[in-house]
Design a protein around this motif. Structure first.
Motif, mmCIF file in Angstrom:
data_model
loop_
_atom_site.group_PDB
_atom_site.id
_atom_site.type_symbol
_atom_site.label_atom_id
_atom_site.label_comp_id
_atom_site.label_asym_id
_atom_site.label_seq_id
_atom_site.Cartn_x
_atom_site.Cartn_y
_atom_site.Cartn_z
ATOM 1 N N ARG A 260 -18.449 -88.882 -7.286
ATOM 2 C CA ARG A 260 -17.089 -88.435 -7.610
ATOM 3 C C ARG A 260 -16.607 -89.110 -8.893
ATOM 4 N N GLU A 261 -16.874 -90.393 -9.024
ATOM 5 C CA GLU A 261 -16.457 -91.133 -10.216
ATOM 6 C C GLU A 261 -17.148 -90.600 -11.472
ATOM 7 N N VAL A 262 -18.446 -90.386 -11.397
ATOM 8 C CA VAL A 262 -19.195 -89.882 -12.551
ATOM 9 C C VAL A 262 -18.730 -88.478 -12.926
ATOM 10 N N LEU A 263 -18.515 -87.631 -11.932
ATOM 11 C CA LEU A 263 -18.036 -86.279 -12.214
ATOM 12 C C LEU A 263 -16.697 -86.313 -12.940
ATOM 13 N N GLN A 264 -15.803 -87.197 -12.510
ATOM 14 C CA GLN A 264 -14.511 -87.321 -13.179
ATOM 15 C C GLN A 264 -14.674 -87.836 -14.604
ATOM 16 N N GLN A 265 -15.509 -88.852 -14.783
ATOM 17 C CA GLN A 265 -15.718 -89.419 -16.124
ATOM 18 C C GLN A 265 -16.295 -88.389 -17.085
ATOM 19 N N GLU A 266 -17.175 -87.552 -16.586
ATOM 20 C CA GLU A 266 -17.840 -86.561 -17.432
ATOM 21 C C GLU A 266 -17.109 -85.218 -17.459
ATOM 22 N N ASP A 267 -15.974 -85.143 -16.778
ATOM 23 C CA ASP A 267 -15.158 -83.922 -16.691
ATOM 24 C C ASP A 267 -15.977 -82.731 -16.181
ATOM 25 N N ILE A 268 -16.761 -82.999 -15.132
ATOM 26 C CA ILE A 268 -17.577 -81.973 -14.490
ATOM 27 C C ILE A 268 -16.850 -81.490 -13.247
ATOM 28 N N HIS A 269 -16.745 -80.175 -13.096
ATOM 29 C CA HIS A 269 -16.063 -79.589 -11.946
ATOM 30 C C HIS A 269 -17.084 -78.904 -11.046
ATOM 31 N N VAL A 270 -17.126 -79.340 -9.801
ATOM 32 C CA VAL A 270 -18.032 -78.739 -8.829
ATOM 33 C C VAL A 270 -17.379 -77.462 -8.316
ATOM 34 N N ILE A 271 -18.134 -76.373 -8.345
ATOM 35 C CA ILE A 271 -17.632 -75.094 -7.848
ATOM 36 C C ILE A 271 -18.610 -74.564 -6.813
ATOM 37 N N ASP A 272 -18.172 -73.563 -6.089
ATOM 38 C CA ASP A 272 -19.091 -72.897 -5.171
ATOM 39 C C ASP A 272 -19.383 -71.489 -5.699
ATOM 40 N N TYR A 273 -20.239 -70.815 -5.014
ATOM 41 C CA TYR A 273 -20.703 -69.511 -5.474
ATOM 42 C C TYR A 273 -19.583 -68.479 -5.550
ATOM 43 N N ARG A 274 -18.533 -68.662 -4.763
ATOM 44 C CA ARG A 274 -17.425 -67.696 -4.790
ATOM 45 C C ARG A 274 -16.783 -67.597 -6.161
ATOM 46 N N ALA A 275 -16.689 -68.704 -6.866
ATOM 47 C CA ALA A 275 -16.109 -68.679 -8.217
ATOM 48 C C ALA A 275 -16.966 -67.843 -9.161
ATOM 49 N N ILE A 276 -18.273 -67.974 -9.037
ATOM 50 C CA ILE A 276 -19.181 -67.188 -9.875
ATOM 51 C C ILE A 276 -19.090 -65.710 -9.512
ATOM 52 N N GLN A 277 -19.054 -65.408 -8.224
ATOM 53 C CA GLN A 277 -18.927 -64.018 -7.786
ATOM 54 C C GLN A 277 -17.649 -63.397 -8.326
ATOM 55 N N HIS A 278 -16.575 -64.154 -8.335
ATOM 56 C CA HIS A 278 -15.297 -63.635 -8.833
ATOM 57 C C HIS A 278 -15.419 -63.243 -10.304
ATOM 58 N N VAL A 279 -16.020 -64.115 -11.105
ATOM 59 C CA VAL A 279 -16.195 -63.806 -12.529
ATOM 60 C C VAL A 279 -17.045 -62.566 -12.706
#
Length: 60
Positions: A33-52
Motif C-alpha cells: 500500500r505504501e509503495v503504491l501510494q509513493q508511486e501513484d499507482i492505482h489498483v483497479i479491477d476488471y470492471r473498470a477496463i470493461q467500462h472503458v
C-alpha cells in the motif's frame, strides 16, 4: 494478478491457488500500500477496463 484467499473451495477448483493466495497477501500488505501510494499507482479491477471498452474508448 488474480488474488484469492486460498480457502478450501479455491484449492478444490484451482491448482494455482497458492500463487493466487500470494497475490492476495502482496496486495493487502501495508508495504505494498505504501509503495503504491509513493508511486501513484492505482489498483483497479476488471470492471473498470470493461467500462472503458463498453464506451468504445481507446486505452492509449
Amino acid at each position: 494478478m488474480h488474488p484469492s484467499l486460498g480457502d478450501e473451495e479455491s484449492q478444490a477448483v484451482d491448482g494455482g491457488w497458492l500463487v493466487r493466495r500470494t497475490d492476495y497477501e502482496f496486495l493487502t500488505s501495508p508495504l505494498t500500500r505504501e509503495v503504491l501510494q509513493q508511486e501513484d499507482i492505482h489498483v483497479i479491477d476488471y470492471r473498470a477496463i470493461q467500462h472503458v471498452w463498453s464506451q468504445g474508448a481507446s486505452l492509449q
